[in-house]
Motif scaffolding. Sequence first.
Motif, PDB file in Angstrom:
ATOM      1  N   LYS A 233       0.833  -1.209   0.000  1.00 39.90           N
ATOM      2  CA  LYS A 233       0.000   0.000   0.000  1.00 39.90           C
ATOM      3  C   LYS A 233       0.866   1.257   0.000  1.00 39.90           C
ATOM      4  O   LYS A 233       0.543   2.251  -0.648  1.00 39.90           O
ATOM      5  CB  LYS A 233      -0.935  -0.008   1.215  1.00 39.90           C
ATOM      6  N   LEU A 234       1.979   1.206   0.728  1.00 43.74           N
ATOM      7  CA  LEU A 234       2.898   2.335   0.781  1.00 43.74           C
ATOM      8  C   LEU A 234       3.460   2.645  -0.604  1.00 43.74           C
ATOM      9  O   LEU A 234       3.483   3.804  -1.045  1.00 43.74           O
ATOM     10  CB  LEU A 234       4.031   2.018   1.753  1.00 43.74           C
ATOM     11  N   LEU A 235       3.904   1.616  -1.313  1.00 46.88           N
ATOM     12  CA  LEU A 235       4.531   1.820  -2.620  1.00 46.88           C
ATOM     13  C   LEU A 235       3.546   2.340  -3.661  1.00 46.88           C
ATOM     14  O   LEU A 235       3.939   3.006  -4.621  1.00 46.88           O
ATOM     15  CB  LEU A 235       5.168   0.514  -3.099  1.00 46.88           C
ATOM     16  N   GLN A 236       2.288   2.031  -3.492  1.00 46.47           N
ATOM     17  CA  GLN A 236       1.285   2.544  -4.427  1.00 46.47           C
ATOM     18  C   GLN A 236       1.127   4.047  -4.319  1.00 46.47           C
ATOM     19  O   GLN A 236       0.812   4.726  -5.297  1.00 46.47           O
ATOM     20  CB  GLN A 236      -0.061   1.853  -4.175  1.00 46.47           C
ATOM     21  N   SER A 237       1.346   4.599  -3.126  1.00 46.78           N
ATOM     22  CA  SER A 237       1.072   6.018  -2.891  1.00 46.78           C
ATOM     23  C   SER A 237       2.325   6.880  -2.725  1.00 46.78           C
ATOM     24  O   SER A 237       2.286   8.069  -3.053  1.00 46.78           O
ATOM     25  CB  SER A 237       0.209   6.176  -1.630  1.00 46.78           C
ATOM     26  N   PHE A 238       3.422   6.319  -2.245  1.00 47.41           N
ATOM     27  CA  PHE A 238       4.587   7.134  -1.879  1.00 47.41           C
ATOM     28  C   PHE A 238       5.876   6.525  -2.420  1.00 47.41           C
ATOM     29  O   PHE A 238       6.794   6.205  -1.681  1.00 47.41           O
ATOM     30  CB  PHE A 238       4.658   7.294  -0.354  1.00 47.41           C
ATOM     31  N   ASN A 239       5.917   6.380  -3.739  1.00 45.26           N
ATOM     32  CA  ASN A 239       7.038   5.783  -4.440  1.00 45.26           C
ATOM     33  C   ASN A 239       7.995   6.896  -4.885  1.00 45.26           C
ATOM     34  O   ASN A 239       7.633   7.750  -5.691  1.00 45.26           O
ATOM     35  CB  ASN A 239       6.516   4.997  -5.646  1.00 45.26           C
ATOM     36  N   ARG A 240       9.223   6.900  -4.361  1.00 42.61           N
ATOM     37  CA  ARG A 240      10.148   7.994  -4.662  1.00 42.61           C
ATOM     38  C   ARG A 240      10.599   8.025  -6.125  1.00 42.61           C
ATOM     39  O   ARG A 240      10.997   9.078  -6.623  1.00 42.61           O
ATOM     40  CB  ARG A 240      11.365   7.921  -3.732  1.00 42.61           C
ATOM     41  N   GLU A 241      10.541   6.915  -6.812  1.00 42.23           N
ATOM     42  CA  GLU A 241      10.887   6.938  -8.233  1.00 42.23           C
ATOM     43  C   GLU A 241       9.848   7.748  -9.011  1.00 42.23           C
ATOM     44  O   GLU A 241      10.191   8.550  -9.877  1.00 42.23           O
ATOM     45  CB  GLU A 241      10.993   5.516  -8.767  1.00 42.23           C
ATOM     46  N   LYS A 242       8.586   7.545  -8.679  1.00 44.32           N
ATOM     47  CA  LYS A 242       7.519   8.322  -9.323  1.00 44.32           C
ATOM     48  C   LYS A 242       7.567   9.791  -8.884  1.00 44.32           C
ATOM     49  O   LYS A 242       7.286  10.697  -9.663  1.00 44.32           O
ATOM     50  CB  LYS A 242       6.157   7.709  -8.992  1.00 44.32           C
ATOM     51  N   GLN A 243       7.928  10.020  -7.606  1.00 42.77           N
ATOM     52  CA  GLN A 243       8.031  11.392  -7.111  1.00 42.77           C
ATOM     53  C   GLN A 243       9.163  12.143  -7.818  1.00 42.77           C
ATOM     54  O   GLN A 243       9.046  13.334  -8.102  1.00 42.77           O
ATOM     55  CB  GLN A 243       8.262  11.380  -5.598  1.00 42.77           C
ATOM     56  N   ALA A 244      10.255  11.429  -8.120  1.00 45.03           N
ATOM     57  CA  ALA A 244      11.362  12.056  -8.851  1.00 45.03           C
ATOM     58  C   ALA A 244      10.926  12.425 -10.263  1.00 45.03           C
ATOM     59  O   ALA A 244      11.350  13.463 -10.803  1.00 45.03           O
ATOM     60  CB  ALA A 244      12.561  11.107  -8.900  1.00 45.03           C
ATOM     61  N   GLU A 245      10.084  11.611 -10.876  1.00 44.77           N
ATOM     62  CA  GLU A 245       9.548  11.940 -12.198  1.00 44.77           C
ATOM     63  C   GLU A 245       8.713  13.220 -12.136  1.00 44.77           C
ATOM     64  O   GLU A 245       8.795  14.069 -13.028  1.00 44.77           O
ATOM     65  CB  GLU A 245       8.706  10.773 -12.731  1.00 44.77           C
ATOM     66  N   GLN A 246       7.924  13.347 -11.068  1.00 45.10           N
ATOM     67  CA  GLN A 246       7.127  14.561 -10.884  1.00 45.10           C
ATOM     68  C   GLN A 246       8.030  15.780 -10.704  1.00 45.10           C
ATOM     69  O   GLN A 246       7.791  16.838 -11.303  1.00 45.10           O
ATOM     70  CB  GLN A 246       6.209  14.408  -9.668  1.00 45.10           C
ATOM     71  N   LEU A 247       9.084  15.627  -9.892  1.00 46.47           N
ATOM     72  CA  LEU A 247      10.007  16.737  -9.669  1.00 46.47           C
ATOM     73  C   LEU A 247      10.749  17.082 -10.954  1.00 46.47           C
ATOM     74  O   LEU A 247      10.925  18.263 -11.280  1.00 46.47           O
ATOM     75  CB  LEU A 247      11.004  16.378  -8.565  1.00 46.47           C
ATOM     76  N   SER A 248      11.160  16.067 -11.693  1.00 44.88           N
ATOM     77  CA  SER A 248      11.862  16.288 -12.955  1.00 44.88           C
ATOM     78  C   SER A 248      10.991  17.103 -13.917  1.00 44.88           C
ATOM     79  O   SER A 248      11.464  18.070 -14.540  1.00 44.88           O
ATOM     80  CB  SER A 248      12.226  14.949 -13.600  1.00 44.88           C
ATOM     81  N   GLU A 249       9.739  16.735 -14.013  1.00 45.40           N
ATOM     82  CA  GLU A 249       8.814  17.462 -14.896  1.00 45.40           C
ATOM     83  C   GLU A 249       8.648  18.914 -14.433  1.00 45.40           C
ATOM     84  O   GLU A 249       8.617  19.834 -15.251  1.00 45.40           O
ATOM     85  CB  GLU A 249       7.450  16.756 -14.905  1.00 45.40           C
TER      86      GLU A 249
END
Length: 412
Positions: free
Chosen positions: A376-392
């Motif tokens: 459940k944690l990885l579905q909502s708070f995945n740092r790889e996806k968060q880095a994609e958001q920051l990169s964008e």
Amino acid sequence: MKIVYITQHFPPEIGAAQGRAYDMSSNLSNLGHDLHVLTTFPNSKPVKKFFKKEKVNKLTVYRSFRIRDTKTSSIRRLANYLSFMVSSCISGLLVKRPDVIYATSPQLFQGVTGYFLSRVHRAKFVFEIRDLWVDFAELLGQFKNKKLLQLARKLESFLYKKADHIVVVTHGYKQRLIDLGVQEEKITVIPNGVNPNSLPSLKGTSPIKHQYGIEDKFLVLYAGNIGAAQGLTTIISAAEKLKDDPSVVFMFIGEGVEKQKLMESATSLNLSNVLFIDSKRKEELLDYYEAADVGIVSLKKHPLFEITIPSKVFDYMSMSTPILIGVDGEAKEIVEKHDAGFYFEPENADNFVRVLKFVQSRPDKLNDIKRHVKDKLLQSFNREKQAEQLSETLINLTKSAKKKLQKKTTSF
């Protein structure tokens, strides 16, 4: 894109700030960006040189001088902050033509470095707010001099105004900045989280209970900063109420300004159900997390803490440890939404005891949490996806700047 990432907290030191800085900079590098990290030497060792440049995987890391923080003196801590501010300004001059200067708080002086280097390099200045540093310092009585508080407020306001973009870790922080006059479109929320590839596999057994002779005990763990904000006197009070209950033991792991006071309190109350353990490296903590029946997340009862999400929430979830959370607001909502644990009222020892005994009577529920909470944690708070958001976010910021520059050029 070339990014200068400024953080005073970076491995090999351990902690939430160090973990976020390493994961986010590494993930941005994996997305193709050229990362240059400005940091300092580990605080645990005396500094023997002013400057060191090294490669950490794909990251180019510049370590610069700082006065060591003894964690016992506010003057020494301020000297630690200011010395790194000066030395990182110097080391940042060695990076040629960055596109973005990314400075991460909690302490504001890293923002000063970020602003200075952004002006020198004519780069975009992004300020990450992981902690409402001035608000919390005032709340906890760390700013006793009103003139210093006013100066800190002015510096905070200046940096918010000068930043081209601001990244915050909670929606509550975003609203706080909007209330202070920061434009909403200038703020992006990127919460804390975990790196999927850094999550260790649980062994299924842990030697910790045997090591401490508590095999038959229900282990209640607190691992983290033992500071003024955590309100851990409540847990000591709860331990006193349970001192005749042989089934429960409390374990505190970490350091902080309140640790000695808590230890003295436990000793004066003759609490045999409380253990204090020195700070452990991240890999050493794994067995403790796995041994724990529940983990405590605690902050004092105050509206400011209701917009705070302690990183300890993600630490426990990533280790499949059920949570006893004594924090209202966003942190409580995360735990409840992800069925990660149970809530107790902050700074209420009687309520804590009632919730703890209820949880202790629900072993099936605890086992269910341990089985499912990591996914459940990885579905909502995945740092790889968060880095994609920051990169964008960063790419859009630099694109916008280039378009404005082109318009100015063509207008001539």
